[in-house]
Structures are given as structure tokens and as C-alpha cells.
Design a protein around this motif. Structure first.
Motif, PDB file in Angstrom:
ATOM      1  N   PRO A   2     -57.050   6.816  13.519  1.00 19.90           N
ATOM      2  CA  PRO A   2     -57.064   6.175  14.832  1.00 19.90           C
ATOM      3  C   PRO A   2     -55.700   5.584  15.197  1.00 19.90           C
ATOM      4  CG  PRO A   2     -59.023   5.586  13.604  1.00 19.90           C
ATOM      5  CD  PRO A   2     -58.113   6.314  12.657  1.00 19.90           C
ATOM      6  N   PHE A   3     -55.352   5.725  16.440  1.00 19.42           N
ATOM      7  CA  PHE A   3     -54.118   5.262  17.069  1.00 19.42           C
ATOM      8  C   PHE A   3     -52.899   6.085  16.647  1.00 19.42           C
ATOM      9  CE2 PHE A   3     -57.041   1.673  17.291  1.00 19.42           C
ATOM     10  CZ  PHE A   3     -57.162   1.600  18.661  1.00 19.42           C
ATOM     11  N   VAL A   4     -52.884   6.637  15.435  1.00 20.53           N
ATOM     12  CA  VAL A   4     -51.845   7.606  15.090  1.00 20.53           C
ATOM     13  C   VAL A   4     -52.067   8.843  15.964  1.00 20.53           C
ATOM     14  CG1 VAL A   4     -50.977   9.149  13.277  1.00 20.53           C
ATOM     15  CG2 VAL A   4     -51.470   6.755  12.750  1.00 20.53           C
ATOM     16  N   ASP A   5     -53.349   9.150  16.209  1.00 24.36           N
ATOM     17  CA  ASP A   5     -53.677  10.295  17.056  1.00 24.36           C
ATOM     18  C   ASP A   5     -53.123  10.115  18.471  1.00 24.36           C
ATOM     19  OD1 ASP A   5     -55.461   8.266  17.655  1.00 24.36           O
ATOM     20  OD2 ASP A   5     -57.235   9.539  17.627  1.00 24.36           O
ATOM     21  N   ASN A   6     -53.182   8.901  18.992  1.00 20.22           N
ATOM     22  CA  ASN A   6     -52.625   8.643  20.327  1.00 20.22           C
ATOM     23  C   ASN A   6     -51.100   8.814  20.318  1.00 20.22           C
ATOM     24  OD1 ASN A   6     -55.137   8.083  21.428  1.00 20.22           O
ATOM     25  ND2 ASN A   6     -54.980   5.907  21.013  1.00 20.22           N
ATOM     26  N   LEU A   7     -50.455   8.360  19.256  1.00 18.69           N
ATOM     27  CA  LEU A   7     -49.010   8.538  19.113  1.00 18.69           C
ATOM     28  C   LEU A   7     -48.668  10.021  19.015  1.00 18.69           C
ATOM     29  CD1 LEU A   7     -46.164   7.397  18.674  1.00 18.69           C
ATOM     30  CD2 LEU A   7     -46.699   7.262  16.236  1.00 18.69           C
ATOM     31  N   LEU A   8     -49.479  10.762  18.270  1.00 13.59           N
ATOM     32  CA  LEU A   8     -49.242  12.201  18.143  1.00 13.59           C
ATOM     33  C   LEU A   8     -49.327  12.917  19.484  1.00 13.59           C
ATOM     34  CD1 LEU A   8     -51.091  13.194  14.856  1.00 13.59           C
ATOM     35  CD2 LEU A   8     -48.648  13.270  15.300  1.00 13.59           C
TER      36      LEU A   8
ATOM     37  N   LEU B 152     -59.527   7.927  26.914  1.00 10.16           N
ATOM     38  CA  LEU B 152     -60.831   7.398  27.311  1.00 10.16           C
ATOM     39  C   LEU B 152     -61.651   7.003  26.088  1.00 10.16           C
ATOM     40  CD1 LEU B 152     -61.748   9.879  30.199  1.00 10.16           C
ATOM     41  CD2 LEU B 152     -61.043   7.491  30.417  1.00 10.16           C
ATOM     42  N   SER B 153     -61.606   7.836  25.043  1.00 10.79           N
ATOM     43  CA  SER B 153     -62.319   7.528  23.812  1.00 10.79           C
ATOM     44  C   SER B 153     -61.760   6.265  23.156  1.00 10.79           C
ATOM     45  CB  SER B 153     -62.221   8.712  22.838  1.00 10.79           C
ATOM     46  OG  SER B 153     -62.757   8.366  21.579  1.00 10.79           O
ATOM     47  N   SER B 154     -60.446   6.155  23.128  1.00 12.59           N
ATOM     48  CA  SER B 154     -59.820   4.960  22.534  1.00 12.59           C
ATOM     49  C   SER B 154     -60.208   3.708  23.298  1.00 12.59           C
ATOM     50  CB  SER B 154     -58.296   5.100  22.530  1.00 12.59           C
ATOM     51  OG  SER B 154     -57.902   6.125  21.668  1.00 12.59           O
ATOM     52  N   GLY B 155     -60.208   3.806  24.619  1.00 17.54           N
ATOM     53  CA  GLY B 155     -60.569   2.655  25.445  1.00 17.54           C
ATOM     54  C   GLY B 155     -62.027   2.266  25.310  1.00 17.54           C
ATOM     55  N   ALA B 156     -62.898   3.257  25.222  1.00 24.75           N
ATOM     56  CA  ALA B 156     -64.336   2.981  25.185  1.00 24.75           C
ATOM     57  C   ALA B 156     -64.826   2.598  23.792  1.00 24.75           C
ATOM     58  CB  ALA B 156     -65.117   4.200  25.684  1.00 24.75           C
ATOM     59  N   THR B 157     -64.186   3.138  22.746  1.00 27.19           N
ATOM     60  CA  THR B 157     -64.706   2.913  21.389  1.00 27.19           C
ATOM     61  C   THR B 157     -63.710   2.199  20.477  1.00 27.19           C
ATOM     62  OG1 THR B 157     -63.892   5.010  20.482  1.00 27.19           O
ATOM     63  CG2 THR B 157     -66.067   5.036  21.567  1.00 27.19           C
ATOM     64  N   GLY B 158     -62.563   1.809  21.013  1.00 26.11           N
ATOM     65  CA  GLY B 158     -61.552   1.180  20.176  1.00 26.11           C
ATOM     66  C   GLY B 158     -60.998   2.138  19.135  1.00 26.11           C
ATOM     67  N   GLY B 159     -61.072   3.420  19.403  1.00 28.23           N
ATOM     68  CA  GLY B 159     -60.560   4.431  18.484  1.00 28.23           C
ATOM     69  C   GLY B 159     -61.589   4.972  17.514  1.00 28.23           C
TER      70      GLY B 159
END
Length: 195
Positions: free
Chosen positions: A71-77, A130-137
Motif C-alpha cells: 500500500p502507498f508504494v503502489d500509488n508512488l509506482l 479511489l481505492s486508496s481514498g475509500a479504504t485507506g489503501g
């Protein structure tokens, strides 16, 4: 236009669209296919079917897939993967596009291949945000699994059913562009109402 050209274009679209889900998966699939002589590559792209390329892409696929489960590394990627997806889509389309003129082949590869992978990548970025925002990652591993399946499915499918996969890819691209456009329109409307 003969069936070989249509099939090559369809193969390029399928592989390029797949690069929007995972950059290295379709490149590895194309590398394996070229290594075994299942797909012809244009002159100058023989490197894609070499054993060293196959090994490097295999390692890259493992690292890329594993990293998307953090989680969150995926957003950086996604930030890094967006331009890489366009480059991969361009390379994949250009490597199989049966056009003799180099400039025309590269321009077509960028517009069609880079555009296809960029559009799919935009949808992936939006879905993950959207997934990160809704589920915190916490929901992102499910998104990653779906993207992995789509990348493998589109890539392998493009080898065996290129025209069908190209149609699926085009429908998916249209859907993604509509979703992204709706999200941008909604965000813009919300900002105007706050003012």
C-alpha cells in the motif's frame, strides 16, 4: 489492407493496452513470443526476443507485481509507471507494426500504442486513487490483482486472438476515457459550486 497487417495492428493494440495495467508483463510476453518465433519483430527490435532481454524482463515483472501489493508504494509506482507505460506501449506497437517507413511506424506506434497504454494507465491510476481514498489503501491489493490478471490476460490473449483482444481493448479504452472524463467533469463542477 490484408489480414496480416490487420492482425499485426491488433496484436500491437492488445499488447500496448496491456502495458497500461503493468509495464513489464506485455513486454515479457512479447519477448517470450519473439524468442520462440511466434511473432515477427520489425528490424531493429530483435533485441526484444533475446535471452538476456527475456531474463531482465522476467525479473522486472516479479519486482513490479510484488511492489504493487505494498500500500502507498503502489500509488508512488503509478507516478513512475505512467510515462513508462506510454513508452512500453509505443515500443510494443512499433515493434510489430508492418510499416516500412520508420517515421510513420514510430508516429503510429506512439499515437496508437502509447495512447492505448496511457489511457488504460489513467484508468488504473484513478481506480487506485479511489481505492486508496475509500479504504485507506487496504483495498489496493484487490485492485492490483485485477490489474495483474488483466495484464496477463490481454497480453497472452493478444498472441492467440489478436483481433478479439484489440476490440476488447478499444472498448475498455473508451470506457476508461469516459470514466476519467466524468471524474474530471465532476471535480470541476464541485469546485465551481464551492466558489
Amino acid at each position: 489492407m490484408n489480414i496480416e497487417i490487420i492482425t499485426a495492428i491488433a496484436l500491437g493494440i492488445g499488447l500496448s493496452a496491456s502495458a497500461g495495467f503493468r509495464v513489464f508483463v506485455p513486454m515479457l510476453v512479447a519477448s517470450i513470443a519473439a524468442y520462440f518465433g511466434w511473432i515477427p519483430l520489425n528490424q531493429g527490435f530483435e533485441w526484444l526476443g533475446s535471452l538476456p532481454t527475456l531474463i531482465v524482463l522476467g525479473v522486472a515483472v516479479v519486482v513490479e507485481i510484488a511492489a504493487y501489493y505494498i500500500p502507498f508504494v503502489d500509488n508512488l509506482l503509478d507516478t513512475i509507471a505512467t510515462p513508462l507505460a506510454v513508452i512500453a506501449g509505443t515500443l510494443l506497437m512499433t515493434s510489430v507494426m508492418p510499416i516500412d517507413n520508420d517515421l510513420l511506424r514510430w508516429v503510429t506506434g506512439f499515437i496508437v500504442g502509447g495512447g492505448a497504454s496511457g489511457a488504460i494507465q489513467a484508468g488504473s491510476v484513478l481506480t487506485r486513487a479511489l481505492s486508496s481514498g475509500a479504504t485507506g489503501g487496504l483495498g489496493n491489493p484487490a485492485v492490483a490483482t485485477g490489474e495483474n490478471a488483466a495484464a496477463v490476460g490481454l497480453s497472452v490473449g493478444a498472441l492467440f486472438l489478436p483481433i478479439l483482444i484489440a476490440v476488447v481493448a478499444v472498448v475498455l479504452i473508451i470506457y476508461v476515457l469516459k470514466r476519467v472524463g466524468d471524474k474530471i467533469h465532476f471535480s470541476h463542477s464541485s469546485e465551481n459550486q464551492e466558489i
